[in-house]
Design a protein around this motif. Sequence first.
Motif, mmCIF file in Angstrom:
data_model
loop_
_atom_site.group_PDB
_atom_site.id
_atom_site.type_symbol
_atom_site.label_atom_id
_atom_site.label_comp_id
_atom_site.label_asym_id
_atom_site.label_seq_id
_atom_site.Cartn_x
_atom_site.Cartn_y
_atom_site.Cartn_z
ATOM 1 N N GLY A 65 0.809 -1.213 0.000
ATOM 2 C CA GLY A 65 0.000 0.000 0.000
ATOM 3 C C GLY A 65 0.837 1.254 0.000
ATOM 4 O O GLY A 65 0.540 2.212 -0.719
ATOM 5 N N VAL A 66 1.896 1.259 0.810
ATOM 6 C CA VAL A 66 2.753 2.445 0.890
ATOM 7 C C VAL A 66 3.403 2.725 -0.461
ATOM 8 O O VAL A 66 3.396 3.856 -0.957
ATOM 9 C CB VAL A 66 3.838 2.251 1.974
ATOM 10 N N THR A 67 3.976 1.673 -1.064
ATOM 11 C CA THR A 67 4.661 1.839 -2.343
ATOM 12 C C THR A 67 3.690 2.264 -3.444
ATOM 13 O O THR A 67 3.945 3.224 -4.185
ATOM 14 C CB THR A 67 5.355 0.523 -2.753
ATOM 15 N N SER A 68 2.567 1.572 -3.550
ATOM 16 C CA SER A 68 1.593 1.865 -4.603
ATOM 17 C C SER A 68 0.977 3.245 -4.432
ATOM 18 O O SER A 68 0.836 4.001 -5.398
ATOM 19 C CB SER A 68 0.491 0.794 -4.610
ATOM 20 N N ASN A 69 0.617 3.578 -3.195
ATOM 21 C CA ASN A 69 -0.030 4.867 -2.962
ATOM 22 C C ASN A 69 0.939 6.021 -3.198
ATOM 23 O O ASN A 69 0.559 7.069 -3.735
ATOM 24 C CB ASN A 69 -0.583 4.935 -1.539
ATOM 25 N N ALA A 85 -8.139 3.187 -5.375
ATOM 26 C CA ALA A 85 -7.487 2.312 -6.358
ATOM 27 C C ALA A 85 -6.606 1.277 -5.675
ATOM 28 O O ALA A 85 -6.649 0.085 -6.009
ATOM 29 C CB ALA A 85 -6.660 3.154 -7.331
ATOM 30 N N VAL A 86 -5.798 1.731 -4.711
ATOM 31 C CA VAL A 86 -4.895 0.823 -4.010
ATOM 32 C C VAL A 86 -5.669 -0.241 -3.243
ATOM 33 O O VAL A 86 -5.359 -1.434 -3.308
ATOM 34 C CB VAL A 86 -3.973 1.609 -3.052
ATOM 35 N N HIS A 87 -6.707 0.166 -2.519
ATOM 36 C CA HIS A 87 -7.450 -0.789 -1.707
ATOM 37 C C HIS A 87 -8.275 -1.748 -2.562
ATOM 38 O O HIS A 87 -8.453 -2.910 -2.195
ATOM 39 C CB HIS A 87 -8.342 -0.052 -0.709
ATOM 40 N N THR A 88 -8.781 -1.270 -3.708
ATOM 41 C CA THR A 88 -9.497 -2.175 -4.603
ATOM 42 C C THR A 88 -8.559 -3.259 -5.122
ATOM 43 O O THR A 88 -8.903 -4.448 -5.142
ATOM 44 C CB THR A 88 -10.097 -1.401 -5.795
ATOM 45 N N ALA A 89 -7.370 -2.852 -5.547
ATOM 46 C CA ALA A 89 -6.378 -3.831 -6.016
ATOM 47 C C ALA A 89 -5.954 -4.762 -4.885
ATOM 48 O O ALA A 89 -5.790 -5.977 -5.083
ATOM 49 C CB ALA A 89 -5.163 -3.101 -6.597
ATOM 50 N N GLU A 90 -5.801 -4.213 -3.687
ATOM 51 C CA GLU A 90 -5.339 -5.015 -2.557
ATOM 52 C C GLU A 90 -6.332 -6.086 -2.139
ATOM 53 O O GLU A 90 -5.948 -7.109 -1.567
ATOM 54 C CB GLU A 90 -5.023 -4.119 -1.361
#
Length: 287
Positions: A65-69, A85-90
């Motif tokens: 999450g840190v890297t993607s966000n 977007a990050v949480h949907t992918a996660e």
Amino acid sequence: MKRIRLRHIGIFIVLLKLSLIAIVVIKYLPEAKPEDLTFDQTFLWFVLAGFLAQIVDGALGMAYGVTSNTLLLSTGLSPKVASAAVHTAEVFTTGVSGLSHIKFGNFDKTLFFKLVIPGVISSAIGSYLLGNIIDGDFIKPYIMIYLLVLGIIILKKAFANQINHEKNIKNAPYLALFGAFLDSIGGGGWGPIVTSNLINKGNTPNIVIGTVNTAEFFITYVSAGILIYFAGIQSWQIILGLIVGGIVAAPLGAYFTKKISRKSLMTMVGVLIIITSLYGIIKAFWL
């Protein structure tokens, strides 16, 4: 909770993932524009980004999450859209990662329930505040500062001395409350806060990493649901790229938990987050 077995947790993960897929396909996919579903170079870059981020997250229990966000905020997306977007992918990547960790034996059921219940509650509160109350553009520079701190924490952990391993999960619910809240607000932080602190307490690293990753699925599921409700689904190429890359990498990350040097990976992740966060801070305050 003693009656709940590992296979029950696995089945529940699969059912929740299928329900999210159904909602996205039925409600949000028809709203997508043709250019949103064009799989060009942008899509491929985010497949690579999702793959690398999930390899690190699956192996270390942190940094997806840190890297993607950090990457998404650097491209100009608002905190609300980036976090959604990050949480949907996660939801998809952590689901596969959690199932893989359970299969490889990197899991503790007692620790799982100490994390998942307070984490889900705190994640819901943070996501609601970000989606409906907090001005994303106003807090964006401060989120970048927060991410910079997390990068420094990760780098510091990379060079920490070895510690003796003994089970100590007394403060796990409090870590879950704090980590899930910051994760929902900033799009990352669950792993660096929860995993790092539990390992520092002396708990066995691979068990902590696997259990935290599995609990993260439920935290991200709640965050994604609330943020999608307020922000909808935008940047389809980014989300699908992160999902595809992350799903491919998730089983590998779980396997590499016992194989790859944690120090090397944590050093690279920490440096990457520090550099990108500094760029975002300079851009927000001086450029």
